[in-house]
Enzyme design. Sequence first.
Site, PDB file in Angstrom:
ATOM      1  N   TRP A  69       0.837  -1.201   0.000  1.00  0.00           N
ATOM      2  CA  TRP A  69       0.000   0.000   0.000  1.00  0.00           C
ATOM      3  C   TRP A  69       0.878   1.259   0.000  1.00  0.00           C
ATOM      4  O   TRP A  69       0.539   2.254  -0.631  1.00  0.00           O
ATOM      5  CB  TRP A  69      -0.911  -0.012   1.237  1.00  0.00           C
ATOM      6  CG  TRP A  69      -1.758   1.228   1.362  1.00  0.00           C
ATOM      7  CD1 TRP A  69      -2.956   1.464   0.735  1.00  0.00           C
ATOM      8  CD2 TRP A  69      -1.468   2.389   2.125  1.00  0.00           C
ATOM      9  NE1 TRP A  69      -3.428   2.704   1.068  1.00  0.00           N
ATOM     10  CE2 TRP A  69      -2.536   3.298   1.927  1.00  0.00           C
ATOM     11  CE3 TRP A  69      -0.423   2.764   2.966  1.00  0.00           C
ATOM     12  CZ2 TRP A  69      -2.578   4.545   2.536  1.00  0.00           C
ATOM     13  CZ3 TRP A  69      -0.461   4.011   3.581  1.00  0.00           C
ATOM     14  CH2 TRP A  69      -1.530   4.884   3.355  1.00  0.00           C
ATOM     15  N   HIS A  70       2.009   1.189   0.686  1.00  0.00           N
ATOM     16  CA  HIS A  70       2.873   2.365   0.761  1.00  0.00           C
ATOM     17  C   HIS A  70       3.500   2.707  -0.580  1.00  0.00           C
ATOM     18  O   HIS A  70       3.844   3.864  -0.833  1.00  0.00           O
ATOM     19  CB  HIS A  70       3.974   2.157   1.806  1.00  0.00           C
ATOM     20  CG  HIS A  70       3.500   2.390   3.203  1.00  0.00           C
ATOM     21  ND1 HIS A  70       2.888   1.415   3.947  1.00  0.00           N
ATOM     22  CD2 HIS A  70       3.518   3.493   3.986  1.00  0.00           C
ATOM     23  CE1 HIS A  70       2.563   1.896   5.135  1.00  0.00           C
ATOM     24  NE2 HIS A  70       2.925   3.168   5.189  1.00  0.00           N
ATOM     25  N   GLY A  71       3.680   1.731  -1.430  1.00  0.00           N
ATOM     26  CA  GLY A  71       4.261   2.025  -2.736  1.00  0.00           C
ATOM     27  C   GLY A  71       4.312   0.778  -3.584  1.00  0.00           C
ATOM     28  O   GLY A  71       4.459  -0.335  -3.072  1.00  0.00           O
TER      29      GLY A  71
END
Lengths: 473, 443
Positions: free
Chosen positions: A323-325
């Site tokens: 989700w962060h990247g």
Amino acid sequence: MVFSSHIFLLYFLPAFLLLYFLVPAKWRNAVLLAASVIFYAWGAPDFVLVLLVSTVANFYIVKAMDKAQSRKTKRMWCAAALTVSLGLLAWFKYANFFVDNVNALLTSLGLGVMGWTKVLLPIGISFFTFQSVTYVVDTYRGVNRPMKSLVDYVVYIIMFPQLIAGPIVRYNEIADQISARRRLRWDECLQGFYRFVIGLSKKVLIADVIGRSVDMALGGDLAAMDTGSAWITIAAYTMQLYFDFSGYSDMAIGLGRIMGFKFPENFNNPYVSTSVTEFWRRWHITLGTFMRNYLYIPLGGNRSGLWRTYFNLWVVFLLSGLWHGAGWNFVLWGAYHGIFLVVERMTGLNKGERLKWLRVPVTFVVVMVGWALFRIEDLGQCWTFITRLFAFDFTSLQFPILDAQFLTTLGVALIFAFITLFPFGRKLQQWTFYTEYRPAQHIAVWAVACIMFFFCLGALTATDFSPFIYFRF
Amino acid sequence: MMRNVPKILGIMTMVLLLLVAAQGEWHFKRIRPLTGAYVMDPIPRPTLKTIMDGSWQAQTERYIKGSFGFREPAIRLYNQYVYSCYGKSMNKGVIVGRDGYLYERYFVEDYYESRMYRYTENPDELKHKFEMEAKRLAQLQELLRERGTTLFVVILPGKDMLYPEHLPPADTLTRTPGPRAYTEYTRLFNQYGVRYVDILDWFLTIRDSVTYDLMTQNGTHWSNIAATYAFDSIMRYMQNIGGAPIRPVQLGQPYYDYTREPDNDLAELLNLVVTPGQPPCQYVNVRVTDNTQGKPGLIVLGDSFFWNITYNFPLDSLFRYTHYWFYNNTIYFDPEHDNTSQLDMRKTLDDADYIMLSYCSGQLYDLGNEFIGKSLILLLYSDEEIQAVRDTICAHIRSDENWLHNLEEKAANEGISLDKAIVNDANYLMATRPEEYFDKLNQ
């Protein structure tokens, strides 16, 4: 538009607040909606329509879901709403990543690559997608009734203070505030202003200053970096990330408070944690809460046996990393944290405060090494850097590590990051954030806040202002 | 009253925010301006295309950043914090050296790694350029001498070379030093017989014995008093090599006075709340002692160091005219021309008695700023011959598809016709590589 830009601080915010305070209370959501659309369109005019259409679609799908009589139909509408939200996220955020990896695989097999036009990532999509997921799921679960007003719903999804980077506000936490906020209180507005200035200062005076040196250090030859410089660099990045993100959250919470909202806290001194488990209760709290409620628990949580619990934990952190990247480094970062969480749960290290003065620094080191995975996207470079951390090659610290402003700012950041380990720090935090000021205190704090605001403005402007003695030709 | 404190403070906050916006728009409060030259972004005009591609927003943000109310004190406040607490300059062009000495960045670059890297990665290429330039300069000097005009070079001190002991450590040194323009040119000038005055060398021999600053702690130029003494010597040199008499001058006794421009110019450029004071400076007055003699015409072509001479010498009493060609571009003190491109260059060269190429050591890389090549061509060839060469180059450019394509883009970006862009490129080649197109330059 970003909070730490001149146009936001000097034009957008004053104009919005003026209008917001002057119109009758029933019009405030409409003003907030219009301002939020402008705020988003300023930076991403191409995507504002996508955002609005998907939001409106979700509103009506959830309405239909609520009206549905049978459980099966409800579930179908819920799936449709989640498909809209998560489908957009998957397309915009992960399509490039997917195609790149498929192409890499095809290349390694000696086959041709797929033709592909890169998809641009709409800013804030990870956050507003999660907010819409909370709305759909909370309504489906019957935690809340769906909103009656479309304007109110769109305000909830795209409200500009938390649109870009959170905090992720769950629908049931804010539903009442959107539809029926109590009238404005000046002391709340002032507290919001103070919180906003604290956030701005954290971002501009600490995170940005440290970040410039971190960028220079990590932009150099990592293989030639000595161990001391490597640890200072990663400690600096650890502080940069915290002060940047928590500064943004402070600004968002402060803005919300000015408008009469009470957003949830997003950080609670994460670096004083005694375990990685505790760290995740203190770092990006609203994401952790979201992951627990909307992923970990639906996966079975800890109700399906020990090994299944470990598996669920690890999967949640793997997906949290993604989700962060959209990159393998983020996946590894999530997996790295997942492993520590599982190990802590196996050994019982996730509980209690025994050996606090040993566990805090150990946890801090674990988290710091994890940030290397987070920051350095090239896995080869990342591994080189991590090996330098443990190379025990203490030759000489080098510029930009030796810059006085950088070192001083890093020192200040470390002090504030760990200050709540001490009673004095906890008192200071309590007084700063959770005390109702007396009038005289208000005057003093307000004066300091105004000076800090002006000082931040100077920092934002002076950083790239370098006039010449004369023009040269 | 105390009960209303939050309300009053809240309203005051709004008023202050609006005040900043109002000051940006109407400038109702007069504010000490920032020092230095910088480009103001124009007010952007929105179109659907520029809004959708985000360029209008980016331009608007730059415009606001450069024009908001109370911007000047905000910048000064932060600059002061960084300077006072960390001894650093926020102006990237100014570097704080040891003992509080200020240096312009490019002098530090010149000292530690040579500015050659701004021009080429290849030291031999630069050495060749210096050699060609020195040869052409010798040829031009001779041609002008035959026409009654004295051309000479004055090499002025760079602060890095005069006071290297105060330079900051070479933290950013990443490259092997390349050939330095000063070292190369002084050798080549001697080899080819170019007439020049090396003020830097002179200052190095006297720097520990004089009682005044040759270059000030907070300035980037030579000090006013050093410039005054030096120009007195330069005038004597001019007479010796030229012959056109210059009126005699008398220098008074040195005296201390308030700091004058530009002895504190780098400190001003820091844009602080409290500008660091320059330790007391000495000055000397100049008086023309004989007004009966004629006045020669002087053209000065070079960098900003000549400003000090204009501040201290009664140039109007000494010269028929003193035209200052700033980097061979803008012209100062010429009522008829603003730019060298407007000049009838042949006539101008013939009219002048003296032409002084005046560059400090750090600026020697651009010696003449294309003046030498262009002038030589004008003196050696007729307009028809030059046009013929230009036409040949233009035809060559037109036959090269890649070149033409690049020029099409360049012309579109600059808003000029393709023909104009082709001619500009041809002119540039003629000025910078004249030996490739004009045989007589190689003789």
